[in-house]
Design an enzyme around this catalytic site. Structure first.
Site, PDB file in Angstrom:
ATOM      1  N   ASP A 170       0.843  -1.191   0.000  1.00 20.36           N
ATOM      2  CA  ASP A 170       0.000   0.000   0.000  1.00 20.36           C
ATOM      3  C   ASP A 170       0.882   1.247   0.000  1.00 20.36           C
ATOM      4  OD1 ASP A 170      -2.219  -1.541  -0.007  1.00 20.36           O
ATOM      5  OD2 ASP A 170      -2.773  -1.215   2.084  1.00 20.36           O
ATOM      6  N   ASP A 201     -13.767  -6.066  -6.372  1.00 18.15           N
ATOM      7  CA  ASP A 201     -14.055  -6.341  -4.965  1.00 18.15           C
ATOM      8  C   ASP A 201     -15.497  -6.829  -4.899  1.00 18.15           C
ATOM      9  OD1 ASP A 201     -11.577  -5.263  -4.422  1.00 18.15           O
ATOM     10  OD2 ASP A 201     -12.355  -3.314  -3.783  1.00 18.15           O
TER      11      ASP A 201
END
Lengths: 251, 193
Positions: free
Chosen positions: A11, A130
């Protein structure tokens, strides 16, 4: 024989890696270049950088990071987060990214997938999906799983394949963060449904989970973050175990 | 040593330039015919779709120049495919350097092939010190068939030519610039040809 890929995900925020990463004694665990090089040396097959705070203002910072990673890292990497235009992708690829991953922007405007595939080739277009189960059926979600849509996972997967996506990165929001294993049933269904590679994401907690997602989930690659970052699963050991289980890996 | 990467608008050339930089060689990006002709070594890259890449080559006049080059030329990925006779992708006529056709993988495997696969039956100085069955990174939907000019093969349901050579022309389907230390060795070998 084509091998199954192990993909650590980092990230990124303002060009720096976030979430503690402490699998080795690093001088600067926030430096994406240092981390990427380390992962390449440890046997990662590919890397994903996810810009979790992407805004128009910090785009330059991310591009600069991509350039630095490309300069020093000799394995392929994907960049995702906040990508919604052909121009942005062009800039990322010119800085040396191998692939880009698009998510919400593709749901909002599916033509983007076609445009990217036509301009840059399917090989660099990863569509991240997702999804979460609602009453036994998988639905695509936006904004990290917080906003449900009416789009069914498997319909959407078919559509992005048709539009020229080169790969699908499927994250089960029901499994993400649980460390209880990947969503293998849905993954296997996806893998049979479309003829492009599937990256499994969400739920990695043990080596056994990786074995299962390659065998039962029929995944082509498996992505994880914390189990790698905190050294809970050393990549080399993971690959050795996969090999013992007759799963082809690069060792 | 003057190394030129042919810059005709197709694909990720930054990674190739960086890979040579890691070997201590500054590669020049160019589509200038005189500059390309004057180079010691030439890289012919390419990512994307065959017919549009061929169109870009034609627009710059490079399609007639490349086959006449006398110095070592290394085609990478689509670059290698364009050096072949033809490609099923967009029904493209290639440069005809390698006497082989490029076909699409059948749908009994995932297409594109994406990831690390092995190269074997290595037959060129390009692969000096590279062991048989070394892993290389590949991303492609089309492949060159096995042929006399094959210097490495790979198996993805079908056995195909993952590297080709004819005289001073070399082509690799995989991405040496993205294939770790071993890939880097292949680029170094090319510089030493």
């Amino acid at each position: 024989m084509l091998t199954k890929r192990i993909v650590p995900c980092l990230d990124i925020k303002n060009g720096r890696t976030v979430k503690g990463v402490n699998f080795v004694n690093l001088i600067d665990a926030g430096d994406p270049v240092v981390l990427a090089k380390q992962y390449a040396d440890l046997g990662a097959d590919e890397l994903v950088f996810l810009d979790i705070a992407a805004t128009l203002e910090n785009r330059g910072t991310t591009l600069d990071m991509v350039l630095k990673v490309a300069e020093q890292v000799n394995i392929p990497f994907t960049v995702g987060g906040g990508i919604s235009s052909v121009e942005h992708v062009d800039a990322l690829l010119k800085c040396g990214a191998d692939k880009v991953s698009i998510n919400s922007s593709a749901v909002k405007r599916p033509e983007l997938v076609s445009e990217l595939a036509e301009k840059f080739g399917s090989q660099c277009v990863v569509v991240a999906i997702d999804a979460k189960q609602i009453d036994g059926e998988w639905f695509v979600h936006l904004a990290g799983g917080t906003i449900p849509t009416k789009i069914k996972l498997f319909d959407w997967a078919k559509e992005v394949e048709k539009r020229g996506a080169g790969e699908i990165l499927f994250t089960s929001m029901d499994h993400d963060g649980t460390k209880a294993g990947f969503a293998n049933e849905a993954l296997a269904h996806l893998s049979n449904l479309v003829n492009i590679p599937i990256i499994a994401s969400g739920g990695a907690g043990s080596i056994e989970h990786f074995v299962d997602t390659f065998k039962e989930g029929k995944s082509d690659a498996a992505l994880a973050a914390s189990v790698f970052h905190f050294g809970e699963i050393p990549i080399l050991e993971l690959k050795q175990k996969l090999k013992e289980n007759n799963i082809p890996v690069r060792l | 040593m003057k190394l030129v990467i042919i810059n005709y608008g197709a694909g990720n050339i930054k990674s190739i330039q960086f890979a040579f930089k890691r070997l201590g060689v500054d590669a020049v990006l160019s589509n200038d015919i005189a500059e390309i002709k004057a180079a010691d070594k030439i890289i012919f890259p390419g990512v994307g779709e065959a017919s549009s890449a061929m169109k870009m080559l034609k627009e710059s006049g490079l399609d007639t120049i490349i086959p006449t080059l006398k110095q070592p030329v290394l085609g990478i990925c689509l670059g290698m495919q364009l050096m072949c006779n033809s490609s099923e992708e967009g029904n493209t006529k290639g440069l005809g350097i390698f006497n082989v056709a490029v076909k699409r993988f059948a749908n009994d495997v995932k297409v594109p092939q994406m990831g690390w696969n092995v190269i074997s039956d290595l037959k060129s100085d390009l692969f000096k010190t590279i062991k048989d069955k070394e892993f290389m990174y590949l991303v492609h939907s089309y492949y060159a068939e096995k042929c006399d000019e094959m210097i490495a093969k790979t198996d993805y349901q079908v056995e195909y030519a993952s590297a080709l050579q004819k005289d001073n022309f070399y082509g690799v389907q995989f991405h040496p610039e993205k294939s770790g230390i071993e890939g880097s060795k292949i680029l170094e070998n090319f510089l030493n040809l």
